[in-house]
Design a protein around this motif. Structure first.
Motif, PDB file in Angstrom:
ATOM      1  N   VAL A 144      70.018  90.042 -38.102  1.00 10.61           N
ATOM      2  CA  VAL A 144      69.802  88.615 -38.334  1.00 10.61           C
ATOM      3  C   VAL A 144      70.192  88.240 -39.770  1.00 10.61           C
ATOM      4  O   VAL A 144      70.625  87.122 -40.033  1.00 10.61           O
ATOM      5  CB  VAL A 144      68.367  88.184 -37.930  1.00 10.61           C
ATOM      6  CG1 VAL A 144      67.338  89.102 -38.468  1.00 10.61           C
ATOM      7  CG2 VAL A 144      68.056  86.768 -38.355  1.00 10.61           C
ATOM      8  N   THR A 145      70.110  89.219 -40.674  1.00  8.69           N
ATOM      9  CA  THR A 145      70.585  88.982 -42.037  1.00  8.69           C
ATOM     10  C   THR A 145      72.096  88.726 -42.040  1.00  8.69           C
ATOM     11  O   THR A 145      72.603  87.896 -42.783  1.00  8.69           O
ATOM     12  CB  THR A 145      70.270  90.205 -42.931  1.00  8.69           C
ATOM     13  OG1 THR A 145      68.869  90.452 -42.873  1.00  8.69           O
ATOM     14  CG2 THR A 145      70.683  89.971 -44.372  1.00  8.69           C
ATOM     15  N   TYR A 200      65.777  93.888 -39.043  1.00  9.14           N
ATOM     16  CA  TYR A 200      66.330  92.572 -39.409  1.00  9.14           C
ATOM     17  C   TYR A 200      67.695  92.635 -40.087  1.00  9.14           C
ATOM     18  O   TYR A 200      68.127  91.673 -40.704  1.00  9.14           O
ATOM     19  CB  TYR A 200      65.365  91.784 -40.312  1.00  9.14           C
ATOM     20  CG  TYR A 200      64.064  91.373 -39.657  1.00  9.14           C
ATOM     21  CD1 TYR A 200      63.783  91.691 -38.340  1.00  9.14           C
ATOM     22  CD2 TYR A 200      63.102  90.651 -40.363  1.00  9.14           C
ATOM     23  CE1 TYR A 200      62.581  91.311 -37.747  1.00  9.14           C
ATOM     24  CE2 TYR A 200      61.899  90.257 -39.771  1.00  9.14           C
ATOM     25  CZ  TYR A 200      61.651  90.601 -38.465  1.00  9.14           C
ATOM     26  OH  TYR A 200      60.468  90.226 -37.884  1.00  9.14           O
ATOM     27  N   ALA A 201      68.403  93.781 -39.981  1.00  9.85           N
ATOM     28  CA  ALA A 201      69.752  93.849 -40.557  1.00  9.85           C
ATOM     29  C   ALA A 201      70.674  92.870 -39.829  1.00  9.85           C
ATOM     30  O   ALA A 201      71.465  92.163 -40.447  1.00  9.85           O
ATOM     31  CB  ALA A 201      70.302  95.266 -40.458  1.00  9.85           C
ATOM     32  N   TYR A 207      63.873  89.005 -32.412  1.00  8.54           N
ATOM     33  CA  TYR A 207      62.976  88.204 -31.561  1.00  8.54           C
ATOM     34  C   TYR A 207      63.460  88.226 -30.119  1.00  8.54           C
ATOM     35  O   TYR A 207      62.667  88.253 -29.181  1.00  8.54           O
ATOM     36  CB  TYR A 207      62.900  86.754 -32.063  1.00  8.54           C
ATOM     37  CG  TYR A 207      62.055  86.565 -33.315  1.00  8.54           C
ATOM     38  CD1 TYR A 207      61.372  87.631 -33.900  1.00  8.54           C
ATOM     39  CD2 TYR A 207      61.926  85.310 -33.916  1.00  8.54           C
ATOM     40  CE1 TYR A 207      60.613  87.456 -35.038  1.00  8.54           C
ATOM     41  CE2 TYR A 207      61.163  85.121 -35.059  1.00  8.54           C
ATOM     42  CZ  TYR A 207      60.512  86.199 -35.623  1.00  8.54           C
ATOM     43  OH  TYR A 207      59.756  86.020 -36.759  1.00  8.54           O
ATOM     44  N   ARG A 233      72.618  82.661 -37.475  1.00  8.67           N
ATOM     45  CA  ARG A 233      71.173  82.834 -37.571  1.00  8.67           C
ATOM     46  C   ARG A 233      70.492  82.987 -36.217  1.00  8.67           C
ATOM     47  O   ARG A 233      69.476  82.351 -35.948  1.00  8.67           O
ATOM     48  CB  ARG A 233      70.547  81.677 -38.345  1.00  8.67           C
ATOM     49  CG  ARG A 233      70.978  81.649 -39.797  1.00  8.67           C
ATOM     50  CD  ARG A 233      70.047  80.798 -40.617  1.00  8.67           C
ATOM     51  NE  ARG A 233      70.349  80.954 -42.039  1.00  8.67           N
ATOM     52  CZ  ARG A 233      69.637  80.403 -43.015  1.00  8.67           C
ATOM     53  NH1 ARG A 233      68.590  79.681 -42.734  1.00  8.67           N
ATOM     54  NH2 ARG A 233      69.961  80.587 -44.278  1.00  8.67           N
ATOM     55  N   TRP A 264      64.336  83.373 -45.840  1.00 12.98           N
ATOM     56  CA  TRP A 264      64.071  82.553 -44.647  1.00 12.98           C
ATOM     57  C   TRP A 264      63.603  83.397 -43.472  1.00 12.98           C
ATOM     58  O   TRP A 264      63.010  82.901 -42.529  1.00 12.98           O
ATOM     59  CB  TRP A 264      65.280  81.692 -44.274  1.00 12.98           C
ATOM     60  CG  TRP A 264      66.471  82.448 -43.714  1.00 12.98           C
ATOM     61  CD1 TRP A 264      67.500  82.994 -44.419  1.00 12.98           C
ATOM     62  CD2 TRP A 264      66.751  82.745 -42.341  1.00 12.98           C
ATOM     63  NE1 TRP A 264      68.396  83.614 -43.582  1.00 12.98           N
ATOM     64  CE2 TRP A 264      67.964  83.462 -42.303  1.00 12.98           C
ATOM     65  CE3 TRP A 264      66.095  82.469 -41.135  1.00 12.98           C
ATOM     66  CZ2 TRP A 264      68.536  83.918 -41.115  1.00 12.98           C
ATOM     67  CZ3 TRP A 264      66.677  82.930 -39.951  1.00 12.98           C
ATOM     68  CH2 TRP A 264      67.875  83.639 -39.946  1.00 12.98           C
ATOM     69  N   ILE A 265      63.839  84.706 -43.531  1.00 12.26           N
ATOM     70  CA  ILE A 265      63.393  85.578 -42.442  1.00 12.26           C
ATOM     71  C   ILE A 265      62.014  86.157 -42.730  1.00 12.26           C
ATOM     72  O   ILE A 265      61.146  86.152 -41.876  1.00 12.26           O
ATOM     73  CB  ILE A 265      64.374  86.746 -42.225  1.00 12.26           C
ATOM     74  CG1 ILE A 265      65.791  86.211 -42.037  1.00 12.26           C
ATOM     75  CG2 ILE A 265      63.957  87.567 -41.031  1.00 12.26           C
ATOM     76  CD1 ILE A 265      66.838  87.308 -41.957  1.00 12.26           C
ATOM     77  N   ARG A 324      65.178  91.678 -46.856  1.00  9.31           N
ATOM     78  CA  ARG A 324      65.855  90.684 -46.035  1.00  9.31           C
ATOM     79  C   ARG A 324      65.680  89.295 -46.656  1.00  9.31           C
ATOM     80  O   ARG A 324      64.741  89.062 -47.410  1.00  9.31           O
ATOM     81  CB  ARG A 324      65.325  90.721 -44.600  1.00  9.31           C
ATOM     82  CG  ARG A 324      65.480  92.078 -43.905  1.00  9.31           C
ATOM     83  CD  ARG A 324      66.907  92.593 -43.948  1.00  9.31           C
ATOM     84  NE  ARG A 324      67.052  93.859 -43.242  1.00  9.31           N
ATOM     85  CZ  ARG A 324      67.774  94.876 -43.688  1.00  9.31           C
ATOM     86  NH1 ARG A 324      68.392  94.822 -44.847  1.00  9.31           N
ATOM     87  NH2 ARG A 324      67.883  95.978 -42.972  1.00  9.31           N
ATOM     88  N   PRO A 325      66.572  88.353 -46.297  1.00 11.33           N
ATOM     89  CA  PRO A 325      66.516  87.028 -46.940  1.00 11.33           C
ATOM     90  C   PRO A 325      65.170  86.336 -46.743  1.00 11.33           C
ATOM     91  O   PRO A 325      64.463  86.590 -45.772  1.00 11.33           O
ATOM     92  CB  PRO A 325      67.619  86.248 -46.213  1.00 11.33           C
ATOM     93  CG  PRO A 325      68.501  87.260 -45.620  1.00 11.33           C
ATOM     94  CD  PRO A 325      67.673  88.473 -45.349  1.00 11.33           C
TER      95      PRO A 325
END
Lengths: 293, 176
Positions: free
Chosen positions: B73-74, B70-71, B84, B79, A168-169, A165-166
């Protein structure tokens, strides 16, 4: 000094690592193959003393503060033990530790809670590092060590979710390392194939609670690996490795190797005969047919 | 029709997310690897929060099925950190003692955290046994479990932190 090798000028680098629960049990072979690999790189590995579970998915799922303190205690321990760089093996542990570090640095009330439980605040002295960072620096070391080129193995690199994942995460960016990791696998004479599912989730803890659902997810990943022409999958995470071998029903299974296990096989590192016996999908028929074991 | 904003504000505050940024492009739901098993898609959950549908959201299965990979939020152009948001929703659901949409997943988390609270580390054999007892799925994966045991992939004895009281202190510091 224990970290100086007597035989010569070369100084042994000392690497401190956070083991995490799976490396000590279901992925113990991943652990031992990693240690052998680190030894090959001329590093001396030591675990974080008195570590505790990072909280994994369950802690943040139901009580985010608890997740922060569980992970926070580990970085606090590292700070107290004078560790500058703490290497984390499991991507999930890494993200948990990194998230806690970020929260403790910005939220004074959480740091106060940590102090209340553990006797001290975290001051921010530890750099959290991820194993691919150290791995990717060393293809030449591994190239020299290869005595059993793994020709005939055609693998797809499976990074899984959290690793990719990027930044920033997660606080980590895989992109600079992707090419290097591919090269690292290539120096072992393993062919790597491009495919579409290297960053798909393996199902994580749903493998236990929703097996049917994860069967479908794993089948899809396997199917795409097979379509790309692969005869094995190469993983970086202990949980992904188990899920990808444990689940899936419809598509013919593929053995899933840890990156360090392949290095062990190619360099004939001590113990490699034992690791191949511990898979849920036995890789020995494949390795035998290629004359690799 | 009057919309009750209190739920929206509660979830925003707890998750630290500005949920009004979502314009329902559905990228999150399109990228979610478990969306096909959910009763409501991730963006639908968000919409329901915006509409104040407290009970439907807190009792949904979707909030428990989210793995936190987290797919979403990616993919999110705004964003919004949906994992969360899901964490906050589960926390509220447990706090308010609503009907849990996926009792087995909650049992998994609960038994896992009991292990952590007890010795600071996970003892897989006991964890799996207790999970099975809690859910009644006694025979699910029994064969696979035996295989892992035979292959030596399950530790026979538990390990723990040196002073177990510390785990209790950590727990208490969060529950205040």
């Amino acid at each position: 000094m224990s970290n100086v090798r007597n035989t010569g000028e070369k100084r042994l680098r000392r690497v401190h690592y956070y083991p995490g629960c799976s490396l000590m049990s279901s992925a113990r072979d991943f652990g031992t193959s990693l240690f052998q690999m680190f030894r090959l790189m001329g590093t001396w590995v030591e675990p974080l003393e008195d570590w505790n579970c990072c909280g994994a998915s369950p802690a943040h799922s139901v009580n985010p503060d608890y997740a922060t303190l569980l992970a926070g205690r580990n970085i606090l321990l590292a700070e107290r033990q004078g560790i500058d760089d703490l290497y984390v093996v499991c991507p999930s542990c890494f993200v948990r530790l990194r998230t806690a570090e970020k929260i403790l640095a910005t939220d004074a009330s959480m740091n106060a809670k940590l102090a209340k439980a553990c006797g001290r605040e975290y001051e921010g002295g530890v750099r959290l590092k991820f194993t691919p960072e150290i791995l990717s620096d060393a293809p030449s070391v591994f190239e020299k060590a290869v005595v059993n080129p793994l020709a005939g193995l055609r693998g797809v690199l499976y990074f899984g979710c959290l690793l990719t994942r990027p930044e920033w995460i997660t606080g980590f960016d895989i992109r600079p390392y992707e090419k290097k990791l591919k090269k690292l696998v290539n120096v072992l004479d393993v062919e790597t194939l491009d495919w579409s599912h290297s960053k798909q989730c393996c199902g994580s803890h749903l493998a236990v609670t929703k097996p049917d659902m994860v069967d479908g997810m794993v089948d899809r990943i396997r199917d795409h690996a097979r379509r790309a022409g692969a005869n094995c999958i190469i993983a970086f995470c202990p949980l992904c490795q188990v899920n990808l071998e444990l689940r899936g029903k419809e598509v013919e299974p593929l053995p899933v190797f840890y990156i360090s296990e392949l290095i062990g096989l190619a360099a004939k590192l001590p113990g490699h005969e034992g690791w191949v016996k511990k898979h849920l999908v036995d890789p020995r028929p494949l390795l035998n047919s290629l004359g690799l074991v | 029709m009057k919309v009750d904003h209190s739920f929206f504000e509660e979830v925003s505050a707890r998750s630290g997310q500005d949920l009004s940024r979502c314009f329902h492009c559905m990228c999150c739901s399109g990228g979610c690897p478990v969306a096909h098993g959910m009763d409501y898609l991730p963006n639908q959950i968000l919409r329901m929060i915006q509409l104040g549908m407290r009970q439907e959201v807190l009792e949904s299965r979707a909030i428990w099925l989210c793995i936190g990979c987290y797919a979403c939020v990616t993919e999110c152009p705004n964003r919004v950190h949906i994992p969360y948001m899901m964490d906050a929703l589960r926390e509220i659901a447990l706090h308010e003692q609503v009907r849990i949409g996926e009792p087995d997943i909650w049992a998994f988390h609960r038994e896992f955290l009991k292990q952590v609270g007890k010795r600071g580390r996970i003892y897989e054999l006991e964890f799996m046994a207790r999970y099975k007892l809690a859910t009644g799925n006694l025979f699910q994966d029994a064969v696979m479990g035996m295989k892992m045991f035979r292959l030596g992939r399950l530790e026979l004895l538990p390990s723990s932190v040196k002073h177990k009281e510390i785990m209790k202190k950590i727990r208490e510091a969060c529950d205040e």
